[in-house]
Write a protein that holds these residues in place. Structure first.
Motif, mmCIF file in Angstrom:
data_model
loop_
_atom_site.group_PDB
_atom_site.id
_atom_site.type_symbol
_atom_site.label_atom_id
_atom_site.label_comp_id
_atom_site.label_asym_id
_atom_site.label_seq_id
_atom_site.Cartn_x
_atom_site.Cartn_y
_atom_site.Cartn_z
ATOM 1 N N ALA A 76 0.820 -1.226 0.000
ATOM 2 C CA ALA A 76 0.000 0.000 0.000
ATOM 3 C C ALA A 76 0.846 1.265 0.000
ATOM 4 O O ALA A 76 0.505 2.249 -0.661
ATOM 5 C CB ALA A 76 -0.959 -0.014 1.187
ATOM 6 N N GLU A 77 1.958 1.234 0.707
ATOM 7 C CA GLU A 77 2.802 2.433 0.792
ATOM 8 C C GLU A 77 3.607 2.673 -0.486
ATOM 9 O O GLU A 77 4.252 3.711 -0.632
ATOM 10 C CB GLU A 77 3.724 2.355 2.007
ATOM 11 C CG GLU A 77 4.779 1.272 1.957
ATOM 12 C CD GLU A 77 4.302 -0.110 2.407
ATOM 13 O OE1 GLU A 77 5.134 -1.034 2.420
ATOM 14 O OE2 GLU A 77 3.102 -0.269 2.738
ATOM 15 N N GLN A 78 3.561 1.726 -1.442
ATOM 16 C CA GLN A 78 4.302 1.878 -2.696
ATOM 17 C C GLN A 78 3.393 2.027 -3.916
ATOM 18 O O GLN A 78 3.855 1.990 -5.051
ATOM 19 C CB GLN A 78 5.244 0.693 -2.887
ATOM 20 C CG GLN A 78 6.350 0.636 -1.866
ATOM 21 C CD GLN A 78 7.280 -0.541 -2.106
ATOM 22 O OE1 GLN A 78 7.012 -1.417 -2.922
ATOM 23 N NE2 GLN A 78 8.394 -0.544 -1.395
ATOM 24 N N VAL A 79 2.101 2.214 -3.693
ATOM 25 C CA VAL A 79 1.157 2.334 -4.807
ATOM 26 C C VAL A 79 1.559 3.469 -5.745
ATOM 27 O O VAL A 79 1.542 3.315 -6.968
ATOM 28 C CB VAL A 79 -0.281 2.508 -4.278
ATOM 29 C CG1 VAL A 79 -1.222 2.998 -5.369
ATOM 30 C CG2 VAL A 79 -0.781 1.201 -3.697
ATOM 31 N N SER A 80 1.946 4.606 -5.205
ATOM 32 C CA SER A 80 2.340 5.739 -6.041
ATOM 33 C C SER A 80 3.558 5.389 -6.903
ATOM 34 O O SER A 80 3.607 5.745 -8.088
ATOM 35 C CB SER A 80 2.641 6.952 -5.168
ATOM 36 O OG SER A 80 2.979 8.056 -5.974
ATOM 37 N N ASP A 81 4.524 4.681 -6.315
ATOM 38 C CA ASP A 81 5.713 4.282 -7.071
ATOM 39 C C ASP A 81 5.342 3.339 -8.225
ATOM 40 O O ASP A 81 5.857 3.474 -9.338
ATOM 41 C CB ASP A 81 6.725 3.589 -6.165
ATOM 42 C CG ASP A 81 7.273 4.508 -5.085
ATOM 43 O OD1 ASP A 81 7.261 5.740 -5.285
ATOM 44 O OD2 ASP A 81 7.700 3.984 -4.036
ATOM 45 N N TYR A 82 4.458 2.390 -7.954
ATOM 46 C CA TYR A 82 4.049 1.439 -8.988
ATOM 47 C C TYR A 82 3.199 2.115 -10.064
ATOM 48 O O TYR A 82 3.306 1.772 -11.239
ATOM 49 C CB TYR A 82 3.297 0.256 -8.362
ATOM 50 C CG TYR A 82 4.233 -0.792 -7.814
ATOM 51 C CD1 TYR A 82 4.504 -1.950 -8.537
ATOM 52 C CD2 TYR A 82 4.847 -0.639 -6.586
ATOM 53 C CE1 TYR A 82 5.369 -2.922 -8.044
ATOM 54 C CE2 TYR A 82 5.709 -1.598 -6.081
ATOM 55 C CZ TYR A 82 5.970 -2.737 -6.814
ATOM 56 O OH TYR A 82 6.826 -3.693 -6.326
#
Length: 155
Positions: A76-82
């Motif tokens: 969830a904390e990497q959604v923006s990166d993905y």
């Protein structure tokens, strides 16, 4: 845009699967695409659907195929990166990407392939990503084809 003479639902299903697999192949190995949301049992997209290609439904109106998948395995904390990684992948394919700046709190970006398939990635603002793919129009008489897989694993 009109239905192409060499277009069909079966070919659209094959091409959508290819574009999704090509995208997935460039993501980290533990990422998959699935109809089923990983946390919510009732959040299921299901197989691709044919829908009218235009707002007015008249006899003979061409259809298009629309498929939706959750991007599973993304912390969830990497959604923006993905989200950004998927945009870079599509740009690396040579496809122009446009980001919808009005979709807050969601983020949405689209691309169109050279053969007129549309792909959209959505960050729903709740820690989830989804990808939608739609085909160019095909004739109503050209329906039928094998279902898309419920899960597409990393190739």
């Amino acid at each position: 845009m009109t239905a192409g003479p060499n277009r069909s639902e079966s070919l659209a299903r094959q091409q959508i699967l290819q574009y999704l697999t090509d995208t997935l192949q460039r993501l980290p190995f533990d990422i998959a695409l699935s109809w089923q949301h990983p946390c919510y049992e009732h959040a299921i997209f299901g197989d691709a659907l044919t829908v009218p290609a235009f707002d007015t439904v008249e006899l003979g109106t061409p259809l298009l195929l629309n498929a939706e998948y959750w991007v599973v395995g993304v912390p969830a904390e990497q959604v923006s990166d993905y989200f950004q990684l998927i945009l870079r992948i599509w740009e690396a394919f040579g496809w122009h990407v446009s980001v919808d700046q009005q979709a807050m709190p969601q983020r949405r970006a689209r691309t169109r392939t050279p053969d007129d398939y549309n792909l959209t990635v959505v960050d729903n603002g709740k820690g989830d990503l989804a990808i939608t793919a739609s085909s160019p129009p095909f004739a109503r008489e050209a329906v039928g084809g094998d279902p898309l897989p419920s899960t597409i694993t990393h190739p």
